[in-house]
Design an enzyme around this catalytic site. Sequence first.
Site, PDB file in Angstrom:
ATOM      1  N   CYS A  42       0.826  -1.212   0.000  1.00 21.01           N
ATOM      2  CA  CYS A  42       0.000   0.000   0.000  1.00 21.01           C
ATOM      3  C   CYS A  42       0.859   1.260   0.000  1.00 21.01           C
ATOM      4  O   CYS A  42       0.698   2.133  -0.844  1.00 21.01           O
ATOM      5  CB  CYS A  42      -0.928   0.005   1.207  1.00 21.01           C
ATOM      6  SG  CYS A  42      -1.883   1.524   1.371  1.00 21.01           S
ATOM      7  N   LYS A  51      -1.882   7.748  -5.361  1.00 21.32           N
ATOM      8  CA  LYS A  51      -2.565   9.010  -5.031  1.00 21.32           C
ATOM      9  C   LYS A  51      -1.694  10.202  -5.402  1.00 21.32           C
ATOM     10  O   LYS A  51      -2.193  11.262  -5.787  1.00 21.32           O
ATOM     11  CB  LYS A  51      -2.942   9.053  -3.547  1.00 21.32           C
ATOM     12  CG  LYS A  51      -3.824   7.911  -3.096  1.00 21.32           C
ATOM     13  CD  LYS A  51      -5.000   7.672  -4.037  1.00 21.32           C
ATOM     14  CE  LYS A  51      -5.635   6.317  -3.819  1.00 21.32           C
ATOM     15  NZ  LYS A  51      -4.958   5.191  -4.470  1.00 21.32           N
ATOM     16  N   GLY A 180      -9.922  -4.653 -16.443  1.00 26.99           N
ATOM     17  CA  GLY A 180     -10.495  -4.529 -15.108  1.00 26.99           C
ATOM     18  C   GLY A 180     -10.894  -3.102 -14.811  1.00 26.99           C
ATOM     19  O   GLY A 180     -10.052  -2.197 -14.870  1.00 26.99           O
ATOM     20  N   GLY A 182     -12.317  -1.980 -11.899  1.00 24.18           N
ATOM     21  CA  GLY A 182     -12.484  -1.685 -10.488  1.00 24.18           C
ATOM     22  C   GLY A 182     -11.729  -0.422 -10.127  1.00 24.18           C
ATOM     23  O   GLY A 182     -11.335   0.362 -11.007  1.00 24.18           O
ATOM     24  N   ALA A 183     -11.486  -0.219  -8.844  1.00 23.29           N
ATOM     25  CA  ALA A 183     -10.829   1.011  -8.396  1.00 23.29           C
ATOM     26  C   ALA A 183      -9.448   1.177  -9.022  1.00 23.29           C
ATOM     27  O   ALA A 183      -9.102   2.256  -9.507  1.00 23.29           O
ATOM     28  CB  ALA A 183     -10.732   1.017  -6.873  1.00 23.29           C
ATOM     29  N   ALA A 264      -5.585  -5.397 -14.156  1.00 23.58           N
ATOM     30  CA  ALA A 264      -6.191  -4.859 -12.932  1.00 23.58           C
ATOM     31  C   ALA A 264      -7.451  -5.648 -12.594  1.00 23.58           C
ATOM     32  O   ALA A 264      -8.522  -5.086 -12.372  1.00 23.58           O
ATOM     33  CB  ALA A 264      -6.519  -3.374 -13.119  1.00 23.58           C
ATOM     34  N   HIS A 439     -21.474  26.848   5.504  1.00 22.56           N
ATOM     35  CA  HIS A 439     -21.728  27.306   4.127  1.00 22.56           C
ATOM     36  C   HIS A 439     -20.659  28.324   3.734  1.00 22.56           C
ATOM     37  O   HIS A 439     -20.311  29.197   4.518  1.00 22.56           O
ATOM     38  CB  HIS A 439     -23.107  27.958   4.046  1.00 22.56           C
ATOM     39  CG  HIS A 439     -23.399  28.557   2.704  1.00 22.56           C
ATOM     40  ND1 HIS A 439     -23.768  27.799   1.620  1.00 22.56           N
ATOM     41  CD2 HIS A 439     -23.350  29.850   2.269  1.00 22.56           C
ATOM     42  CE1 HIS A 439     -23.951  28.582   0.572  1.00 22.56           C
ATOM     43  NE2 HIS A 439     -23.706  29.849   0.946  1.00 22.56           N
TER      44      HIS A 439
END
Length: 460
Positions: A42, A51, A180, A182-183, A264, A439
């Site tokens: 990871c 990331k 693939g 997926g994520a 993937a 807000h």
Amino acid sequence: MAKKFDVVVVGTGPGGYVGAIRCAQLGLTVATVEDDRPGGVCLNWGCIPTKALLRNAEVLHLVESADRFGIKVDNVRADYAEAIKRSRGVADRMAKGVEFLFRKNKIALFSGTGALTSKTTVEVRGAAGTETLEAGRGVILATGSQPKSLPGVSIDEKLVISSNGAVRNETRPASIIVIGAGAVGMEFADVYAAYGSQVTVLEALPRVLPVEDEEVSTLLSRLFGRRGITLKTGVKVSTVKPGGPGAVVETDGGRLEAEQVLMAVGRGARTAGIGLEAVGIQLERGFVKVAPTMETSVKGVYAIGDMAGGPLLAHKAMAEGVIAAEAIAGQHPRPLDYGNVPSCTYCRPQVASIGLSEAKAKDNGRDVTVGKFPFTASGKAVALGETDGFVKVVADKATGEILGVHIVGPEATEIIHEFAVGRTLEATLEEIMHTVHAHPTLSEAALEATLAALGQAIHI
């Protein structure tokens, strides 16, 4: 002669290093075993470097669309090799951070491959030879997972690459086929497309991100299509072989060619060669079978993270590491609620979810109310220039129990935690409704979706 510790942790990915640190916090002496750098897949090859690459892609998108903000930018040049180098630097910094935490908590780190020789001993084979570690209180197995491939297709990290190879390769392919959706597949499709690769994504199931709510998948497909990414769903790949510009992919829908192929299709538990058979640890569908305390079928041996089954997520592994550590220390940890683990995909726009999809809630016999709020109606999203997407809340019509939340849009992976906390505290729609949201913020969309489920939405 064996070196003695209270706990021996095999693997220092998110689950392993968190479990080791928690053991140390509880006053236990701890040894860890790692055949790579601390942080595991990871930190070194997955979550963190990807990331960083996605952030590079996001910045590139902002620069290329600067005209929308009244900023003129000419002669934009994107250096993919530099993006890879930056991501490696980020991973390196975080790995050093884990090493620092080990020193701070007086956790011993042994470099090499660890395998059980009994339920209390781990043999470590490394460059310096073989050492034996003895665990007086417990062993935590946290060896993680590895990329899977299709039958007959080998990953050579040249023609056919895995996500591990993708974060190393400083050369951007002119064209790539991602197998693939997926994520992992969607995140790398985002990065490659941002840097100018011709991207084709193949998915055997009927839609991209098949574990997500169908409305989320539908919108993301449309948005990726607008960016020139080709998505083919319901497609089965039969072979991948050299040819054309690099690789030829044969499917039941025809022949495709690209310079490179990214595999993937998921990940499989790393359970081979760590001594499970020697001590009689039971497997179930390829994963280690565990109790709610993460203890395996062998008393005193615990398994956490990807090797202990899905969802294969770093944050799930971390939570399991804490549970295993506290169980070894004689505490009574609260079992993990696997239905309340957020799922996150960090492409543009981001996707995040928790709990049940609308379809699954109905399949479970629940009478549901659904509220949706589009980011096009969010003042903060309009100001950011990021209006694609929505927040969708699925709740029990009679009780207001929040059954599931599905977000696609800016900072979805941050917004989802409001509902994670809410579901942990068993909050209802009414309690979210009575929580004042600042807000202008993106989180107001969470409030408005909740109001919509109650028939009280203000801004749509």
